[in-house]
Design a protein around this motif. Structure first.
Motif, PDB file in Angstrom:
ATOM      1  N   ALA A   2      -2.924  -4.862   2.394  1.00 57.05           N
ATOM      2  CA  ALA A   2      -2.062  -4.808   3.568  1.00 57.05           C
ATOM      3  C   ALA A   2      -0.616  -4.606   3.128  1.00 57.05           C
ATOM      4  CB  ALA A   2      -2.202  -6.085   4.378  1.00 57.05           C
ATOM      5  N   THR A   3       0.202  -4.073   4.043  1.00 56.05           N
ATOM      6  CA  THR A   3       1.594  -3.793   3.723  1.00 56.05           C
ATOM      7  C   THR A   3       2.494  -4.334   4.828  1.00 56.05           C
ATOM      8  OG1 THR A   3       0.992  -1.773   2.550  1.00 56.05           O
ATOM      9  CG2 THR A   3       3.284  -1.988   3.246  1.00 56.05           C
ATOM     10  N   ARG A  45       6.516   5.162  13.287  1.00 50.96           N
ATOM     11  CA  ARG A  45       5.169   5.696  13.501  1.00 50.96           C
ATOM     12  C   ARG A  45       4.155   4.568  13.676  1.00 50.96           C
ATOM     13  NH1 ARG A  45       6.546   8.905   9.049  1.00 50.96           N
ATOM     14  NH2 ARG A  45       4.933   7.931   7.750  1.00 50.96           N
ATOM     15  N   HIS A  46       4.406   3.447  13.019  1.00 54.70           N
ATOM     16  CA  HIS A  46       3.451   2.344  13.044  1.00 54.70           C
ATOM     17  C   HIS A  46       3.726   1.338  14.155  1.00 54.70           C
ATOM     18  CE1 HIS A  46       1.651   3.735   9.345  1.00 54.70           C
ATOM     19  NE2 HIS A  46       2.838   3.750   8.751  1.00 54.70           N
ATOM     20  N   LEU A  56       0.901  -3.640   8.311  1.00 53.16           N
ATOM     21  CA  LEU A  56      -0.120  -2.594   8.311  1.00 53.16           C
ATOM     22  C   LEU A  56      -1.368  -3.154   7.636  1.00 53.16           C
ATOM     23  CD1 LEU A  56       2.114   0.369   7.032  1.00 53.16           C
ATOM     24  CD2 LEU A  56       1.927  -0.580   9.345  1.00 53.16           C
ATOM     25  N   ASP A  58      -5.457  -3.208   6.316  1.00 53.23           N
ATOM     26  CA  ASP A  58      -6.308  -2.312   5.531  1.00 53.23           C
ATOM     27  C   ASP A  58      -7.121  -1.359   6.402  1.00 53.23           C
ATOM     28  OD1 ASP A  58      -5.421  -3.492   3.192  1.00 53.23           O
ATOM     29  OD2 ASP A  58      -7.054  -4.934   3.112  1.00 53.23           O
ATOM     30  N   ASP A  59      -7.481  -1.818   7.604  1.00 52.98           N
ATOM     31  CA  ASP A  59      -8.318  -0.988   8.471  1.00 52.98           C
ATOM     32  C   ASP A  59      -7.515   0.008   9.305  1.00 52.98           C
ATOM     33  OD1 ASP A  59      -7.085  -2.575  10.357  1.00 52.98           O
ATOM     34  OD2 ASP A  59      -8.923  -3.522  11.096  1.00 52.98           O
ATOM     35  N   GLY A  60      -6.195   0.068   9.054  1.00 54.17           N
ATOM     36  CA  GLY A  60      -5.344   0.998   9.778  1.00 54.17           C
ATOM     37  C   GLY A  60      -4.693   0.413  11.017  1.00 54.17           C
ATOM     38  N   ASP A  61      -5.092  -0.791  11.406  1.00 54.80           N
ATOM     39  CA  ASP A  61      -4.473  -1.432  12.566  1.00 54.80           C
ATOM     40  C   ASP A  61      -3.079  -1.935  12.187  1.00 54.80           C
ATOM     41  OD1 ASP A  61      -4.295  -2.245  15.163  1.00 54.80           O
ATOM     42  OD2 ASP A  61      -5.836  -3.795  15.040  1.00 54.80           O
ATOM     43  N   THR A  62      -2.259  -2.202  13.184  1.00 50.51           N
ATOM     44  CA  THR A  62      -0.871  -2.607  12.972  1.00 50.51           C
ATOM     45  C   THR A  62      -0.565  -3.843  13.803  1.00 50.51           C
ATOM     46  OG1 THR A  62      -0.275  -0.280  12.694  1.00 50.51           O
ATOM     47  CG2 THR A  62       1.518  -1.819  13.028  1.00 50.51           C
TER      48      THR A  62
END
Length: 200
Positions: A2-3, A45-46, A56, A58-62
């Motif tokens: 995650a980020t 964008r996120h 952010l 790992d699965d692309g969710d925010t």
């Protein structure tokens, strides 16, 4: 991995970074600096609001804002360290809300000066925000968060970040009238090394 998109001066980002450290998740979440004033920064964008912190997954969710991120991290960890279960829960969430309110009012003071020319500053608006900060600090001084053996709650973490932000952006003027909070913050900094490591 995650980020977390954040920025060193952000008190809300600092709150999440300390929470990550307290939970022992620093090796699971990367921290990247975002520039909310840059229209080309990925944060827009996120997060449609273009605000930090933004997590952010790992699965692309925010996830956003800081309260949602902290709630997610607390549940992911599973030990209820940041937000305890049972009777303590509401008290901790109330502390977080009050400290977040200090940050909101302090940020509005900073933005008034940063984004409006001096001749357009509205002193009554600034005084309104100062009043919020002053009353909230008095409330905390009368009822200081209690250190828990399990580690700091999110109420404590958020208060520490709020006081740190008042030092950073508003010259620490609160210290002259709030000796109990000065002592409390000194103790928090000793108990929670991440507070010093995340200083802007």
């Amino acid at each position: 991995m995650a980020t977390l998109l954040s920025s060193p001066p952000s008190p809300f980002g600092r709150k999440v970074r300390i929470a990550i450290d307290v939970l022992g998740m620093t090796d699971r979440i990367a921290v990247l600096t975002a520039d909310t004033n840059n229209p080309d920064d990925p944060v827009r964008r996120h997060n449609p609001l273009g605000k930090i912190p933004t997590l952010l997954l790992d699965d692309g969710d925010t996830l956003f804002d800081s309260r949602v991120i902290v709630d997610y991290l607390n549940a992911l960890d599973g030990r209820d360290l940041l937000i305890p279960a049972g009777p303590e829960r509401i008290g901790v969430l109330r502390e977080q809300a009050l400290a977040d309110g200090i940050l909101d009012a302090a940020l509005l003071q900073v933005y008034e000066r940063r984004y409006r020319p001096a001749e357009h500053h509205v002193e009554s608006w600034l005084e309104h925000q100062r009043g919020k900060v002053s009353r909230a600090l008095d409330a905390f001084s009368a009822r200081l968060p209690v250190a828990r053996p399990a580690g700091p709650s999110i109420g404590e973490i958020t208060l520490a970040c709020a006081l740190g932000y008042l030092d950073f952006r508003l010259e620490g003027s609160w210290r002259a009238t709030q000796p109990a909070l000065v002592s409390w913050l000194d103790g928090f900094a000793q108990r929670v090394p991440a507070f010093g490591r995340t200083a802007p």
